[in-house]
Scaffold this motif. Sequence first.
Motif, PDB file in Angstrom:
ATOM      1  N   UNK A   1       0.977  -1.122  -0.191  1.00  4.98           N
ATOM      2  CA  UNK A   1      -0.168   0.157  -0.031  1.00  4.98           C
ATOM      3  C   UNK A   1       0.750   1.198   0.017  1.00  4.98           C
ATOM      4  N   UNK A   2       0.459   2.270  -0.702  1.00  8.17           N
ATOM      5  CA  UNK A   2       1.196   3.471  -0.941  1.00  8.17           C
ATOM      6  C   UNK A   2       0.959   4.312   0.369  1.00  8.17           C
ATOM      7  N   UNK A   4       2.457   7.132   1.309  1.00  3.00           N
ATOM      8  CA  UNK A   4       2.528   8.555   1.085  1.00  3.00           C
ATOM      9  C   UNK A   4       1.071   9.062   0.506  1.00  3.00           C
ATOM     10  N   UNK A   5       0.644   8.286  -0.325  1.00  2.00           N
ATOM     11  CA  UNK A   5      -0.721   8.548  -0.792  1.00  2.00           C
ATOM     12  C   UNK A   5      -1.736   8.229   0.080  1.00  2.00           C
ATOM     13  N   UNK A   6      -1.677   7.544   1.025  1.00  4.62           N
ATOM     14  CA  UNK A   6      -2.728   7.347   1.979  1.00  4.62           C
ATOM     15  C   UNK A   6      -2.646   8.707   2.901  1.00  4.62           C
ATOM     16  N   UNK A   7      -1.524   9.095   3.262  1.00  3.30           N
ATOM     17  CA  UNK A   7      -1.331  10.036   4.234  1.00  3.30           C
ATOM     18  C   UNK A   7      -2.051  11.476   3.513  1.00  3.30           C
ATOM     19  N   UNK A   8      -1.446  11.600   2.219  1.00  2.55           N
ATOM     20  CA  UNK A   8      -1.982  12.743   1.500  1.00  2.55           C
ATOM     21  C   UNK A   8      -3.426  12.722   1.227  1.00  2.55           C
ATOM     22  N   UNK A   9      -4.085  11.983   0.945  1.00  3.47           N
ATOM     23  CA  UNK A   9      -5.523  11.612   0.886  1.00  3.47           C
ATOM     24  C   UNK A   9      -6.257  11.841   1.975  1.00  3.47           C
ATOM     25  N   UNK A  10      -5.638  11.303   2.970  1.00  2.00           N
ATOM     26  CA  UNK A  10      -6.335  11.510   4.544  1.00  2.00           C
ATOM     27  C   UNK A  10      -6.338  12.821   5.059  1.00  2.00           C
ATOM     28  N   UNK A  11      -5.278  13.343   4.953  1.00  2.00           N
ATOM     29  CA  UNK A  11      -5.052  15.117   5.222  1.00  2.00           C
ATOM     30  C   UNK A  11      -5.804  15.918   4.443  1.00  2.00           C
ATOM     31  N   UNK A 124     -11.567  16.447  -4.899  1.00  2.00           N
ATOM     32  CA  UNK A 124     -10.475  15.950  -4.245  1.00  2.00           C
ATOM     33  C   UNK A 124     -10.557  14.251  -4.145  1.00  2.00           C
ATOM     34  N   UNK A 125     -11.679  13.765  -4.022  1.00  2.00           N
ATOM     35  CA  UNK A 125     -11.667  12.354  -4.356  1.00  2.00           C
ATOM     36  C   UNK A 125     -11.580  11.760  -5.789  1.00  2.00           C
ATOM     37  N   UNK A 126     -12.122  12.334  -6.571  1.00  2.29           N
ATOM     38  CA  UNK A 126     -11.929  11.835  -7.761  1.00  2.29           C
ATOM     39  C   UNK A 126     -10.515  12.260  -8.438  1.00  2.29           C
ATOM     40  N   UNK A 127      -9.742  13.421  -7.741  1.00  2.00           N
ATOM     41  CA  UNK A 127      -8.382  13.466  -8.217  1.00  2.00           C
ATOM     42  C   UNK A 127      -7.367  12.509  -7.791  1.00  2.00           C
ATOM     43  N   UNK A 128      -7.482  11.933  -6.369  1.00  4.22           N
ATOM     44  CA  UNK A 128      -6.651  11.153  -6.077  1.00  4.22           C
ATOM     45  C   UNK A 128      -7.058   9.657  -6.693  1.00  4.22           C
ATOM     46  N   UNK A 129      -8.286   9.195  -6.852  1.00  2.00           N
ATOM     47  CA  UNK A 129      -8.651   8.111  -7.432  1.00  2.00           C
ATOM     48  C   UNK A 129      -7.928   8.129  -8.841  1.00  2.00           C
ATOM     49  N   UNK A 139      -5.986   0.974  -3.147  1.00  2.00           N
ATOM     50  CA  UNK A 139      -6.383   0.466  -1.552  1.00  2.00           C
ATOM     51  C   UNK A 139      -6.093   1.741  -0.538  1.00  2.00           C
ATOM     52  N   UNK A 140      -4.973   2.436  -0.862  1.00  3.06           N
ATOM     53  CA  UNK A 140      -4.462   3.534  -0.004  1.00  3.06           C
ATOM     54  C   UNK A 140      -5.517   4.704   0.065  1.00  3.06           C
ATOM     55  N   UNK A 141      -5.923   4.970  -1.271  1.00  3.88           N
ATOM     56  CA  UNK A 141      -7.052   6.195  -1.284  1.00  3.88           C
ATOM     57  C   UNK A 141      -8.454   5.683  -0.496  1.00  3.88           C
ATOM     58  N   UNK A 142      -8.715   4.338  -0.870  1.00  8.66           N
ATOM     59  CA  UNK A 142     -10.008   3.653  -0.304  1.00  8.66           C
ATOM     60  C   UNK A 142      -9.869   3.807   1.581  1.00  8.66           C
ATOM     61  N   UNK A 143      -8.960   3.213   1.772  1.00  9.77           N
ATOM     62  CA  UNK A 143      -8.768   3.317   3.327  1.00  9.77           C
ATOM     63  C   UNK A 143      -8.686   4.822   3.898  1.00  9.77           C
TER      64      UNK A 143
END
Length: 203
Positions: A1-2, A4-11, A124-129, A139-143
Amino acid sequence: MSTALFVQTLVTLLVIFDPLAAIPVFLTLTRHEDAAGRRRIARVSVLVAAGIVTVFAILGNRLLDTLGISLQALQVAGGALLALIALDLLKADCARDRAKAESGAVAYVPLGTPLLAGPGAIAATMLYMEKADGVPALLAVGLAMVAALLLTWLTLRFSSLIGRVLKDNGLNLVTRVMGLLAAAMAVQLVAGALQHWVLWGVA
C-alpha cells in the motif's frame, strides 16, 4: 500500500471535511435533539457524505473521460476550490457556518452535503482516484476515505464534549491551522498541473 498517498489523501479529506469547524454548525442545527438524536444525525450525515464521495470515486474517472477533462484540469479546479475553502477557514467565517435548517432532514442537507461532501471533497476524491495507479494505490485511497469519514463521525459523535474542551478560541485556532494546510495543498495541486503542462505541453 502507498503510505504517502494514504497520508496525502487522508490529510486532504480531513482538511476539506474539517469536522472541528463543523462542530458549531452541528450543535446549532441539532440544538433541539437529545443525545440519541444527535448521535443518529451524526451517523446519517457521515453515511450520506460517504455515499456521495464513493459514487464519485467509482464513476469519477469515467465521467472525466466522457467529458474529455484531463487530470491536470481537475487538479487546477480542485486547487481553486481548496483555495476558497482555505480563505474561509483562515477568516474563520466559513460559508458553511451560515447554513440554516430547522427540519429533521439536517443530516442530509446541509450536514451530509454540502457541509461534508461538498464540491471540494468530490473534486479531491476524484483527483486521488485518478492518480491512483494499481491496486495498492487504490487501496490506500480507499482506506484514507474510510479513515477520514470515521474520524469525522467520531468528531460529530462527541461534538458536545469536544466543544466544551476546546471552547471557541480553541476551535478557531484549529480552524485557522486547517486553513493554512488547505492553502498549501491548493498551491501544490495547481503547481503540479502547471509543471506537467510546462514539461509535456497542454494536450
